[in-house]
Design an enzyme around this catalytic site. Sequence first.
Site, PDB file in Angstrom:
ATOM      1  N   SER A  95       0.880  -1.483  -0.006  1.00 48.88           N
ATOM      2  CA  SER A  95       0.208   0.130   0.115  1.00 48.88           C
ATOM      3  C   SER A  95       0.883   0.973  -0.461  1.00 48.88           C
ATOM      4  O   SER A  95       1.439   1.453   0.783  1.00 48.88           O
ATOM      5  CB  SER A  95      -1.104   0.389   0.930  1.00 48.88           C
ATOM      6  OG  SER A  95      -1.606  -0.826   1.206  1.00 48.88           O
ATOM      7  N   LYS A 170      -7.567   1.616  -2.404  1.00 53.67           N
ATOM      8  CA  LYS A 170      -6.668   0.946  -1.414  1.00 53.67           C
ATOM      9  C   LYS A 170      -6.742   2.171  -0.690  1.00 53.67           C
ATOM     10  O   LYS A 170      -7.532   2.760   1.150  1.00 53.67           O
ATOM     11  CB  LYS A 170      -5.513   0.884  -1.289  1.00 53.67           C
ATOM     12  CG  LYS A 170      -4.561   0.810   0.313  1.00 53.67           C
ATOM     13  CD  LYS A 170      -5.548  -0.654   0.959  1.00 53.67           C
ATOM     14  CE  LYS A 170      -5.304  -0.832   2.250  1.00 53.67           C
ATOM     15  NZ  LYS A 170      -4.168  -1.440   2.487  1.00 53.67           N
ATOM     16  N   LYS A 238       0.259   5.836   8.732  1.00 52.23           N
ATOM     17  CA  LYS A 238       0.915   5.772   6.958  1.00 52.23           C
ATOM     18  C   LYS A 238       0.083   6.162   6.018  1.00 52.23           C
ATOM     19  O   LYS A 238      -0.168   6.670   5.077  1.00 52.23           O
ATOM     20  CB  LYS A 238       1.878   4.713   7.134  1.00 52.23           C
ATOM     21  CG  LYS A 238       2.723   4.750   5.337  1.00 52.23           C
ATOM     22  CD  LYS A 238       3.222   2.913   4.928  1.00 52.23           C
ATOM     23  CE  LYS A 238       1.679   2.673   4.513  1.00 52.23           C
ATOM     24  NZ  LYS A 238       1.725   1.545   3.905  1.00 52.23           N
TER      25      LYS A 238
END
Lengths: 293, 293
Positions: A95, A170, A238
């Site tokens: 990701s 995502k 993150k």
Amino acid sequence: MLDIGFIGLGVMGRPMAAHVQRGGHRLFVHARRAPPAELTAAGAVACTSPHEVAERAQTIILMLPNTPDVQSVIFGPTGLEHALKPGKLLIDMSSISPGATRELARRVTALGAEYLDAPVSGGETGAKAGTLTIMVGGPETSFARARPLFELMGKNITLIGDHGAGQTAKVANQIIVALTIAAVSEALVFASKAGVDPAKVRAALLGGFASSRILEVHGERMLKRQFSPGFRIALHRKDLGLALEGANELGVALPQTAQCQQLFNAMMAADEGGLDHSALVRAYERLAAHALA
Amino acid sequence: MLDIGFIGLGVMGRPMAAHVQRGGHRLFVHARRAPPAELTAAGAVACTSPHEVAERAQTIILMLPNTPDVQSVIFGPTGLEHALKPGKLLIDMSSISPGATRELARRVTALGAEYLDAPVSGGETGAKAGTLTIMVGGPETSFARARPLFELMGKNITLIGDHGAGQTAKVANQIIVALTIAAVSEALVFASKAGVDPAKVRAALLGGFASSRILEVHGERMLKRQFSPGFRIALHRKDLGLALEGANELGVALPQTAQCQQLFNAMMAADEGGLDHSALVRAYERLAAHALA
């Protein structure tokens, strides 16, 4: 049987690689430490560099922590780069930044290789069960080539659009998950501080428009204080960072995401970045000087 | 057959009263205008005041817009108050302040009558179908007495706790619904401005942890631009007002709810308070200078 490279054998990558291997493929792996014995015992070949992985495998899967890791594994010293010739397919299931992904895809396809971004959701549980949701960006032909591999690792597999679209989906996923955890936290702490049993509120709300997987799963974790990960606050932080970085680049205002990131920061400040993201409720509990349970 | 009073025959109250009537009960109604012909044609008795309703009915149901309306119907001139003797049961199904509800329940029970707060979710659709979620606060004995009536109007019926607990659960519901709509809006506008089809993102995310009734129903409304209510922004703004008022009283911080309320304010500023709450995505679209569809 295909020769498949796999780089990034962490909590997620290890069970994903094992599914590929059990699907009948030969693995070529590279890891900073020794590769997992369960994989090598079943025939996985340990390579000395990413470059060697890309020399020996036709399709190379990456499952790495963040954007710089992917950039470095592809273009760093002993990186994949010089082996990425026509016929090779590079699938990045990490990701990472959608913007950086578009640039990586441009550079990799300029070498003649194919590129897909294919980040997943479903966490360690989904990785182990082979039920990951896989969101893919790239050309249909590459998607068709990769699909049998995806089907070994996941259930809900979607070609979202061009390069970067998988990473964008995502990020969208992580925005919704974080903000729904915040929503459930605010609602349950509010009810509890008003003297009402938050477990009864959760149960009553599961039948209606407030119902979600998060209210079901993470709401229960909040009530039972089950904060061992799962998916760590630090990693979700993150991912919201990718959302906010993308918002800056694109000119999109994400006020709720930005505010939620501040609450994740508060969790880091409390040294709780290693807890499951459902523990975000603890930031709210501290603000209200009141614990749910 | 019971004699049931019903005050508040609006979009929600009218179909709810009709279900009670079709359940075999005799209705005593009061409305500022003439009561609906469908109810009187089926035998509902029009009363000249709330007081008369409470004189003639054993159980009185309220379904009114906001806290002051309920206060005034009970304790205002010609209000229920002087007929609220032992044996009477007052059920407030409106969505009003939990704090004010505890005070109303105290005053009504001091008169010898029983009180339940029993707000609903499920909207006009749920009211018409008789599938409302009903969140109840009050004593178990009163709940048991009211349950057969609730079963005529709803499906998911829960005694949450003492007086006010039903309203608190409803506020919690409205917090989660509003913040999930905001979450879906941020995610879809982000993806769309990044050049990715938001419909494909929504479809991919429905399988995983981001899935919710809101992503399913309201996400589709956003994509199809179906913004006729449904549940109006102006009403949801009233409900978040109850949440923020309660947060002030209790000492609870609701940062995401407070920020979402500002976006509802922006919708009011744009003269869009009459649209369905899924239209909150329009506030985000204006901030990003980019429409989903």
